[in-house]
Design an enzyme around this catalytic site. Structure first.
Site, PDB file in Angstrom:
ATOM      1  N   ARG A  10       0.848  -1.205   0.000  1.00  0.00           N
ATOM      2  CA  ARG A  10       0.000   0.000   0.000  1.00  0.00           C
ATOM      3  C   ARG A  10       0.882   1.254   0.000  1.00  0.00           C
ATOM      4  NH1 ARG A  10      -1.705   1.405   6.098  1.00  0.00           N
ATOM      5  NH2 ARG A  10      -0.164   0.162   7.190  1.00  0.00           N
ATOM      6  N   GLU A  58     -18.483   4.569  -0.896  1.00  0.00           N
ATOM      7  CA  GLU A  58     -17.702   3.885  -1.929  1.00  0.00           C
ATOM      8  C   GLU A  58     -18.465   3.700  -3.239  1.00  0.00           C
ATOM      9  OE1 GLU A  58     -16.155   2.970   2.100  1.00  0.00           O
ATOM     10  OE2 GLU A  58     -18.143   2.788   1.175  1.00  0.00           O
ATOM     11  N   PHE A  83     -14.588  -2.818   0.775  1.00  0.00           N
ATOM     12  CA  PHE A  83     -15.535  -1.796   0.338  1.00  0.00           C
ATOM     13  C   PHE A  83     -15.442  -1.514  -1.159  1.00  0.00           C
ATOM     14  CE2 PHE A  83     -14.265  -0.302   4.776  1.00  0.00           C
ATOM     15  CZ  PHE A  83     -15.216  -1.103   5.376  1.00  0.00           C
ATOM     16  N   ASP A 117      -8.349  -5.728  12.662  1.00  0.00           N
ATOM     17  CA  ASP A 117      -9.624  -5.210  12.134  1.00  0.00           C
ATOM     18  C   ASP A 117     -10.696  -6.295  12.060  1.00  0.00           C
ATOM     19  OD1 ASP A 117      -8.428  -2.796  11.966  1.00  0.00           O
ATOM     20  OD2 ASP A 117      -8.364  -2.688   9.782  1.00  0.00           O
TER      21      ASP A 117
END
Length: 317
Positions: A10, A58, A83, A117
């Protein structure tokens, strides 16, 4: 030789967009209130006038990206994979895929390695979802250099592309200055004649560890890095099947619908051989430290070694 780095893909994604911003002025980046986490914020800092924060919406973000693409821009619609591919699937399918628009869908924080998460955010279905959209190119780069090359290739490809980003830092292995990235072409990282391991994304570095251990134990395993899940390098996979006779696929994704199924589809049609799939075995994840979760789900070098040794000793799988 390029510098060896340990970095999450990322981060490499954000850096690549910022570095390429001047060369490709038509690139715009959209995010859904997660720019700090997805690292699209790096591009925002470099080109604030070409960055759009769509908020926690989104589906709308993908629609905006489709409109921008229809106007000649190259939008990168970025959010967590759960998402950008899950919540917004209908918009990706109907607003991007169906009209074949030049939109790049980006899914960060994919897989079990999202860690704490938990199951709601650990998207192990994104590759499967994006594979089902006609004309969608599906990329899962494995390290820093591969991600930077993949972003450039996505910009230069005219059509919809999905790029999967990882949260967990990984050591680079594509450290040569002459490294070449080509959409739809796998890379043989290690030659071998006894069995073939086909890996993608985060699991490539772990498969490299496994191959080294196997070599020490007298097993000559071939290792193929598949950064492009779709279109798959069928020629390379079939060649490996013919020369080694057995295939093991390794992915941080549900064993249904991802790399393993793509490899099985290719081999069933052209050269059927036994295939074992290592991945998330059709279950949800749960909260915990990323590395511990990967070990728990068998997404590590030790498990790859164990499965490979069992496969080698059996006449048929």
């Amino acid at each position: 030789m390029a510098e060896m780095v340990k970095k999450a893909t990322r981060e490499s994604y954000g850096e690549a967009l910022a570095e390429l911003s001047e060369k490709y002025p038509q690139v715009v980046v959209l995010d859904a209130d997660l720019a700090a986490a997805t690292k699209s914020g790096v591009f925002k800092k470099a080109c604030p006038e070409r960055f759009i924060d769509c908020g926690i919406a989104e589906c709308n973000m993908v629609g905006v990206a489709a409109g921008l693409a229809a106007c000649g821009k190259i939008p990168f619609a970025t959010s967590f994979a759960m998402f950008s591919t899950g919540r917004a699937y209908e918009q990706v399918r109907n607003s991007v895929g169906y009209p074949k628009l030049n939109v790049k869908i980006v899914g960060s924080h994919a897989g079990i390695s999202v860690g704490e998460d938990g199951a709601t955010h650990q998207c192990n279905e994104d590759l499967a979802l994006m594979r089902t959209i006609p004309g969608m190119v599906v990329l899962n780069p494995a390290d820093h250099y591969e991600m930077k090359a993949a972003v450039k290739a996505a910009i230069e490809h005219n059509g919809p592309v999905y790029i999967r980003l990882g949260r967990l830092a990984v050591n680079s292995f594509n450290n040569s200055d002459d490294y070449k990235f080509e959409l739809g072409k796998g890379i043989t990282l290690r030659a071998g004649k006894d069995i073939t391991i086909v890996a993608t994304g985060l699991m490539v570095s772990r498969a490299l560890e496994a191959v080294k251990t196997l070599e020490e134990q007298g097993i000559d395993a071939r290792l193929i890095n598949i950064h492009t899940i779709k279109p798959l390098d069928r020629e390379l996979i079939v060649k490996a099947a013919k020369e080694t006779g057995k295939i093991i696929t390794v992915e941080e994704h549900n064993v249904i619908g991802g790399l393993g199924d793509a490899v099985c589809d290719a081999l069933c049609e052209e050269y059927p051989v036994p295939v074992i799939k290592i991945g998330v075995n059709d279950v949800y994840g749960h909260s915990g430290p990323a590395v511990d979760l990967l070990d728990e789900f068998g997404l590590n070098a030790a498990h790859i070694v164990e499965v490979t040794k069992k496969a080698i000793t059996k006449r048929s799988l």
